[in-house]
Motif scaffolding. Sequence first.
Motif: not given
Length: 619
Positions: A269-272, A288-289, A295-299, A336-337
């Motif tokens: 997951r992203s560290t945000h 990179a983290g 963003f989410a497990d489903t994303m 995020y990108p």
Amino acid sequence: MTRNIALVAGLILLVACSSDDSPTAAADGIDRLEPPFWWTGFEHTELQLLVKGDDLAEYTPSVAAPGISVSRVERGDSPNYLFVYLDIAAASPGEFDIVFEKDGERVARTYELRAREAGRVGTYDSSDVMYLITPDRFANGDPANDNVEDYDDRLDREDDYGRHGGDIEGMRQHLDYIADMGFTQIWVNPVLENAMQKSSYHGYATTDFYKVDPRFGSNESYRAFVDEARDKGIGIIKDLIVNHAGSEHWWMDDLPTTTWLNVPDTRSRSTHARTTNQDPYASEYDKAGHADGWFADTMPDLNQRDPLFADYLIQNAIWWTEYAGLSGIRQDTYPYPDKHFMTEWTRRIMQEYPDFNMVGEEWSPSPNVTSYWQRGKQNPDGYVSYLPGVFDFPLQIALHKVLTDDEPPWGSIWTPVYELLGHDYLYPEPMNLVIMPDNHDMSRIFTQVDEDENLWRIAMVFYATMRGIPQLYYGTEIQMSHPGTDSHGAIREEFPGGWDDHDSNAFTGEGLSDQESAAQEFTRKLLNWRKQKDVIHNGKLMQFTPLGNVYAYFRYDDDETVMVVFNLDDDEIDLDLARFAERLQGATQAHDVLGDTAVELGDTLELAPRSALLLEISH
Ligand code: CA
């Protein structure tokens, strides 16, 4: 027998594109061809076609049409994709065939280049006010599309995170209401296909970048909605996401390249840690983290550094802009990108639409961070952006603090807003910030202020008169609220009147409480006043140091002066006007816009307890 099959396979199969505007599977062995069509007349004259079919990478594409040539062919890591680049600089609008050949076997596909229609792509600016709609929750205009075959996430209105059935037709049916309220733009939360198992209503898990989810409508109905809105003086801003897709996206079973996704194996997951984009001390590990995590497990996190994918995503934004005739784009999760990809993404779009507008979501309390992304910013690290605008989260956070903080800072309760606005020098274009009391991801403003009528009115007047482009969430105008929870599903509640079984109807006013009706009328009056006030759209801003619980600022130009005063004191205040002489310039009369009364400007001005005063100064 064998020879007959070979003969059949040797025939040229011409299969025309389907008549609708979304990509569909075809019987010619080509499962996908994206974009489904394109246009002539763009500045950028190389077109990428993603073509998918069984073992298609073994085929050689060619085009025999005047003004069109295959400039290059890229093959990914899957055997089933071809990326065909066409040079269309000299092309004319019309249809032509792309022929795919292998060992004498030929498959042809008809492709269309359309002529661009002048005047359909719009823009927005500080003369506009945006209405943010979560379509699943606004109005169900077409109950027939509530459930669609082959889509697992079924209608469940009892579930905050279930689909409630709202759709494009629902928004279309209520354009007159939206226009009458004084809104001139609608930012529509994502409507592209989200063929997810559950929680698909919000639209942020795209499973087809070229197809409107059939539970919202179709590509054609979306386009017709934008056209009808334009006729009513409303532009449509499309919510796009280049950072991630949905885990049920059609390409997940057969990725075109091994670099299509970031960290596909670990799915970490992203560290945000969004500030790694600006942080001079950030490690590559942490950059990179943040940027490459999911963003989410489903994303799944999309790798915009894959050059084939980068072209795909850029073309997708231009395709929707041109196809639908948008007036703007809202880009989700902006930090995020890959940020260098975002430079190119914004550059390419603004190259095609120099007057277009876009806004990026950078949810930071610091204008140092948000301003980093705005077009024209001279960043210390040399980073260049072509993004016209960002959301003013710092201002939202500051006003929230002013209205809700029990322990005011030193100076004045208004100091956070006052000092923040003093940082506007960081922005190349402060007037192009989108300002908002709330959105779909945070508590509604009436909930933020603990359902305090006075504070709600202060917030509304603030956003209607502050520099920038105001954006309100649907339902804010009737003080929709969700006390006791910050659940996103509860924040995104059904709009009264959007479903037949509702007890009240905010579109007609039927069944609304007196308080809701008063709030709606207040908003309607305020926004319609703003709509014809050039001094708010384009005038300068001057603010005065807040004293105690009182804060005043002016919007002014050569012709008009508007004074906005907020009193957060529990008592009436007689405000000494002497220090505002610079802008009042000896004026003795004003018009109270909210009360629709004349006001004498003497030595002092009477401020009601916990109030907003909006004065047109008569010079
Ligand atoms: Ca529906």
